[in-house]
Enzyme design. Sequence first.
Site, PDB file in Angstrom:
ATOM      1  N   ASN A 196      -5.475 -14.370  -7.205  1.00  0.00           N
ATOM      2  CA  ASN A 196      -4.654 -14.526  -8.406  1.00  0.00           C
ATOM      3  C   ASN A 196      -3.239 -14.064  -8.047  1.00  0.00           C
ATOM      4  OD1 ASN A 196      -3.442 -14.394 -10.898  1.00  0.00           O
ATOM      5  ND2 ASN A 196      -4.724 -12.726 -11.687  1.00  0.00           N
ATOM      6  N   LYS A 233      -0.556 -14.212  -9.734  1.00  0.00           N
ATOM      7  CA  LYS A 233       0.215 -13.716 -10.884  1.00  0.00           C
ATOM      8  C   LYS A 233       1.631 -14.307 -10.863  1.00  0.00           C
ATOM      9  CE  LYS A 233      -2.796  -9.750 -11.024  1.00  0.00           C
ATOM     10  NZ  LYS A 233      -3.035  -8.383 -11.418  1.00  0.00           N
ATOM     11  N   HIS A 264      -7.751 -12.888 -18.641  1.00  0.00           N
ATOM     12  CA  HIS A 264      -7.250 -11.791 -17.808  1.00  0.00           C
ATOM     13  C   HIS A 264      -6.672 -10.691 -18.699  1.00  0.00           C
ATOM     14  CE1 HIS A 264      -5.005  -9.495 -14.885  1.00  0.00           C
ATOM     15  NE2 HIS A 264      -5.762 -10.069 -13.955  1.00  0.00           N
ATOM     16  N   GLU A 292      -4.152  -8.896 -18.446  1.00  0.00           N
ATOM     17  CA  GLU A 292      -2.691  -8.961 -18.668  1.00  0.00           C
ATOM     18  C   GLU A 292      -2.367  -9.943 -19.792  1.00  0.00           C
ATOM     19  OE1 GLU A 292      -1.647  -9.684 -14.567  1.00  0.00           O
ATOM     20  OE2 GLU A 292      -2.335  -7.660 -14.079  1.00  0.00           O
ATOM     21  N   GLU A 323     -13.257  -7.005 -14.372  1.00  0.00           N
ATOM     22  CA  GLU A 323     -12.057  -6.339 -13.872  1.00  0.00           C
ATOM     23  C   GLU A 323     -11.726  -5.147 -14.767  1.00  0.00           C
ATOM     24  OE1 GLU A 323      -9.492  -9.248 -11.438  1.00  0.00           O
ATOM     25  OE2 GLU A 323      -8.912  -9.489 -13.532  1.00  0.00           O
ATOM     26  N   GLY A 381      -4.277  -3.344 -10.055  1.00  0.00           N
ATOM     27  CA  GLY A 381      -2.945  -3.029  -9.548  1.00  0.00           C
ATOM     28  C   GLY A 381      -2.655  -1.539  -9.444  1.00  0.00           C
ATOM     29  N   SER A 429      -7.929  -3.844  -7.491  1.00  0.00           N
ATOM     30  CA  SER A 429      -7.609  -3.146  -6.237  1.00  0.00           C
ATOM     31  C   SER A 429      -8.644  -3.396  -5.140  1.00  0.00           C
ATOM     32  CB  SER A 429      -7.416  -1.642  -6.481  1.00  0.00           C
ATOM     33  OG  SER A 429      -6.365  -1.427  -7.397  1.00  0.00           O
ATOM     34  N   GLY A 450      -5.827  -9.629  -6.623  1.00  0.00           N
ATOM     35  CA  GLY A 450      -4.425  -9.741  -7.035  1.00  0.00           C
ATOM     36  C   GLY A 450      -3.503  -9.414  -5.867  1.00  0.00           C
TER      37      GLY A 450
HETATM   38  P1  PGA Z   1      -5.320  -6.322  -8.134  1.00  0.00           P
HETATM   39  O1  PGA Z   1      -5.424  -7.394  -9.332  1.00  0.00           O
HETATM   40  O2  PGA Z   1      -6.187  -6.825  -7.027  1.00  0.00           O
HETATM   41  O3  PGA Z   1      -3.862  -6.303  -7.766  1.00  0.00           O
HETATM   42  O4  PGA Z   1      -5.790  -5.020  -8.689  1.00  0.00           O
HETATM   43  C1  PGA Z   1      -6.634  -8.020  -9.634  1.00  0.00           C
HETATM   44  C2  PGA Z   1      -6.443  -8.961 -10.797  1.00  0.00           C
HETATM   45  O5  PGA Z   1      -5.676  -8.640 -11.715  1.00  0.00           O
HETATM   46  O6  PGA Z   1      -7.062 -10.039 -10.842  1.00  0.00           O
END
Ligand code: PGA
Length: 254
Positions: free
Chosen positions: A9, A11, A99, A101, A171, A177, A217, A238
């Site tokens: 992803n 983003k 997601h 976000e 998630e 993140g 992460s 991500g």
């Molecule tokens: P991250 O994000 O690997 O940077 O933690 C994962 C995601 O939001 O799909």
Amino acid sequence: MRKKIVAGNWKMNTTLESAILLASEIDTRLADSKKNVDDVTVLLFPPFPFIHSVADVVNAEKIGVGSQNIANQPKGAFTGEVSAEMIASTGVGYIIIGHSERRAYYGETNEILAQKVDLALANNLDVVFCCGEKLEEREAGQYFDVIKTQLSETILKLSSDQMQHIIIAYEPVWAIGTGKTATPEQAQEIHAFIRNLLSEKFDDALADSVSILYGGSCKPSNAKELFSQPDIDGGLIGGAALKAEDFVQIIESY
Ligand code: PGA
């Protein structure tokens, strides 16, 4: 047997040039890989404007391309929105919905997400549907309830035929993140819980066929342990998906 999937992803990152470079490097590294990566389905989710260019530079037999979002309306006067039909018409096969976000920054409720899932499926897109609890919900011991509600009000309302086109991603918001990963045991506990929800709502055969990915992460150093859990069928990546070397190492760790 359910599919093993590693999805990137991206983003709101990359430019047209860097997106093409990243996709090409992932494609080359996968083609050159000495590990057995053939049984892993690899998906890339670039930003909207680069989807087509990314799809052009990867081997479609090895790498699927998807969109990070779609509108919850089919078409019309919704300035700035992108519909499921538009995405499907570009040849893209996948879509991320739910997601955290999108839920947190754009107010996407379970009702809106259910509308998006319906539109995606009506346009033959496979859905990566995300769920996950916030830190305070985990600390208050409410995480099972939170996830059950997120799924009950959305994908658990689908038919078993429609469920063939759903991939679930767990998630935990506190791991996205932040560099803080759920332990393999914490992730496995939720993945087993989700699979059990699928068994209760549908049946064991369906529950066994749905891939459930972990996200938050996930990186080369922890992917192997996470993916070795019985109910973890891959990852939604991500930050580490923005470096071809790291992303391919995650795929290879399977
Ligand atoms: P991250 O994000 O690997 O940077 O933690 C994962 C995601 O939001 O799909």
